[in-house]
Design a protein around this motif. Structure first.
Motif, PDB file in Angstrom:
ATOM      1  N   MET A 129       0.831  -1.183   0.000  1.00  0.00           N
ATOM      2  CA  MET A 129       0.000   0.000   0.000  1.00  0.00           C
ATOM      3  C   MET A 129       0.877   1.250   0.000  1.00  0.00           C
ATOM      4  N   CYS A 130       0.606   2.155  -0.902  1.00  0.00           N
ATOM      5  CA  CYS A 130       1.401   3.365  -1.059  1.00  0.00           C
ATOM      6  C   CYS A 130       0.780   4.500  -0.238  1.00  0.00           C
ATOM      7  N   ALA A 131       1.592   5.184   0.539  1.00  0.00           N
ATOM      8  CA  ALA A 131       1.100   6.295   1.355  1.00  0.00           C
ATOM      9  C   ALA A 131       0.761   7.490   0.466  1.00  0.00           C
ATOM     10  N   LYS A 132      -0.275   8.202   0.834  1.00  0.00           N
ATOM     11  CA  LYS A 132      -0.667   9.389   0.087  1.00  0.00           C
ATOM     12  C   LYS A 132       0.176  10.581   0.513  1.00  0.00           C
ATOM     13  N   GLN A 133       0.445  11.462  -0.432  1.00  0.00           N
ATOM     14  CA  GLN A 133       1.202  12.680  -0.168  1.00  0.00           C
ATOM     15  C   GLN A 133       0.258  13.737   0.406  1.00  0.00           C
ATOM     16  N   VAL A 134       0.704  14.439   1.437  1.00  0.00           N
ATOM     17  CA  VAL A 134      -0.072  15.524   2.034  1.00  0.00           C
ATOM     18  C   VAL A 134       0.235  16.803   1.265  1.00  0.00           C
ATOM     19  N   VAL A 135      -0.808  17.488   0.808  1.00  0.00           N
ATOM     20  CA  VAL A 135      -0.673  18.726   0.045  1.00  0.00           C
ATOM     21  C   VAL A 135      -1.468  19.819   0.753  1.00  0.00           C
ATOM     22  N   VAL A 136      -0.767  20.816   1.266  1.00  0.00           N
ATOM     23  CA  VAL A 136      -1.401  21.951   1.921  1.00  0.00           C
ATOM     24  C   VAL A 136      -1.704  22.991   0.843  1.00  0.00           C
ATOM     25  N   PHE A 137      -2.946  23.502   0.833  1.00  0.00           N
ATOM     26  CA  PHE A 137      -3.289  24.463  -0.213  1.00  0.00           C
ATOM     27  C   PHE A 137      -4.190  25.573   0.318  1.00  0.00           C
ATOM     28  N   ASP A 138      -4.275  26.628  -0.469  1.00  0.00           N
ATOM     29  CA  ASP A 138      -5.197  27.734  -0.197  1.00  0.00           C
ATOM     30  C   ASP A 138      -5.594  28.328  -1.536  1.00  0.00           C
ATOM     31  N   CYS A 139      -6.815  28.827  -1.601  1.00  0.00           N
ATOM     32  CA  CYS A 139      -7.246  29.510  -2.814  1.00  0.00           C
ATOM     33  C   CYS A 139      -7.728  30.905  -2.445  1.00  0.00           C
ATOM     34  N   GLU A 140      -7.573  31.813  -3.375  1.00  0.00           N
ATOM     35  CA  GLU A 140      -8.066  33.183  -3.207  1.00  0.00           C
ATOM     36  C   GLU A 140      -9.158  33.395  -4.237  1.00  0.00           C
ATOM     37  N   THR A 141     -10.299  33.916  -3.762  1.00  0.00           N
ATOM     38  CA  THR A 141     -11.457  34.118  -4.636  1.00  0.00           C
ATOM     39  C   THR A 141     -11.918  35.567  -4.567  1.00  0.00           C
ATOM     40  N   ASP A 142     -12.986  35.858  -5.297  1.00  0.00           N
ATOM     41  CA  ASP A 142     -13.510  37.225  -5.311  1.00  0.00           C
ATOM     42  C   ASP A 142     -14.556  37.474  -4.227  1.00  0.00           C
ATOM     43  N   GLY A 143     -14.616  36.631  -3.203  1.00  0.00           N
ATOM     44  CA  GLY A 143     -15.520  36.870  -2.086  1.00  0.00           C
ATOM     45  C   GLY A 143     -16.155  35.601  -1.568  1.00  0.00           C
ATOM     46  N   LEU A 144     -16.973  35.742  -0.532  1.00  0.00           N
ATOM     47  CA  LEU A 144     -17.607  34.576   0.077  1.00  0.00           C
ATOM     48  C   LEU A 144     -18.591  33.885  -0.859  1.00  0.00           C
ATOM     49  N   ALA A 145     -19.296  34.655  -1.677  1.00  0.00           N
ATOM     50  CA  ALA A 145     -20.189  34.082  -2.691  1.00  0.00           C
ATOM     51  C   ALA A 145     -19.429  34.119  -4.022  1.00  0.00           C
ATOM     52  N   ALA A 146     -18.290  33.459  -4.048  1.00  0.00           N
ATOM     53  CA  ALA A 146     -17.325  33.573  -5.144  1.00  0.00           C
ATOM     54  C   ALA A 146     -17.883  33.188  -6.510  1.00  0.00           C
ATOM     55  N   THR A 147     -17.421  33.949  -7.498  1.00  0.00           N
ATOM     56  CA  THR A 147     -17.699  33.630  -8.897  1.00  0.00           C
ATOM     57  C   THR A 147     -16.406  33.409  -9.667  1.00  0.00           C
ATOM     58  N   LYS A 148     -15.267  33.701  -9.016  1.00  0.00           N
ATOM     59  CA  LYS A 148     -13.964  33.576  -9.670  1.00  0.00           C
ATOM     60  C   LYS A 148     -12.913  33.140  -8.655  1.00  0.00           C
ATOM     61  N   ILE A 149     -12.018  32.272  -9.101  1.00  0.00           N
ATOM     62  CA  ILE A 149     -10.856  31.883  -8.301  1.00  0.00           C
ATOM     63  C   ILE A 149      -9.677  32.666  -8.854  1.00  0.00           C
ATOM     64  N   HIS A 150      -9.107  33.529  -8.029  1.00  0.00           N
ATOM     65  CA  HIS A 150      -7.970  34.325  -8.486  1.00  0.00           C
ATOM     66  C   HIS A 150      -6.720  33.473  -8.607  1.00  0.00           C
ATOM     67  N   CYS A 151      -6.475  32.618  -7.609  1.00  0.00           N
ATOM     68  CA  CYS A 151      -5.320  31.725  -7.686  1.00  0.00           C
ATOM     69  C   CYS A 151      -5.454  30.615  -6.645  1.00  0.00           C
TER      70      CYS A 151
END
Length: 131
Positions: free
Chosen positions: A1-23
């Protein structure tokens, strides 16, 4: 069994009711990568060999990414906001900005998210991983 890699991430959007992901920025074992490209975001989120870690990921990031990117399945996720609430119940502020200030890593000021380019997204690489 191969261990999964842990990937820490964050996204920036145009607000709480987002319509766009900036990055979206992700840390792969110390290597930080940021993108504004939706196809690259979909590729990351379609991997089954990783476990994602995000602050408020379960309640905000993942539902927002699924809705905007049109995806329905993502890797397993650990929510560091939930962990913060559990481990520090008396703490008044649990946001990333507050934790960053406490540990001497202030959040960078970005005034033009609409015009951010793939190259400019690398500012987050320095903030989120001290590249």
């Amino acid at each position: 069994m191969c261990a999964k890699q842990v990937v820490v991430f964050d996204c920036e959007t145009d607000g709480l009711a987002a319509t766009k992901i900036h990055c979206l920025s992700a840390n792969f074992g110390g290597k930080i990568s940021s993108t504004t490209d939706y196809d690259k975001m979909r590729k990351l989120l379609s991997r089954d060999d990783i476990i994602l870690v995000a602050h408020n990921g379960i309640r905000y990031d993942i539902p927002t990414l699924e809705r905007i990117l049109g995806i329905t399945s993502v890797p397993d996720i650990v929510c560091s906001l939930s962990i913060s609430w559990y481990l520090e119940p008396e703490r008044k502020m649990h946001g990333l900005e507050n934790w960053g200030e406490e540990f001497g890593v202030p959040k960078p000021v970005i005034t033009d998210w609409e015009g951010i380019t793939e190259e400019e997204a690398t500012i987050l690489e320095y903030y989120e991983g001290r590249r």
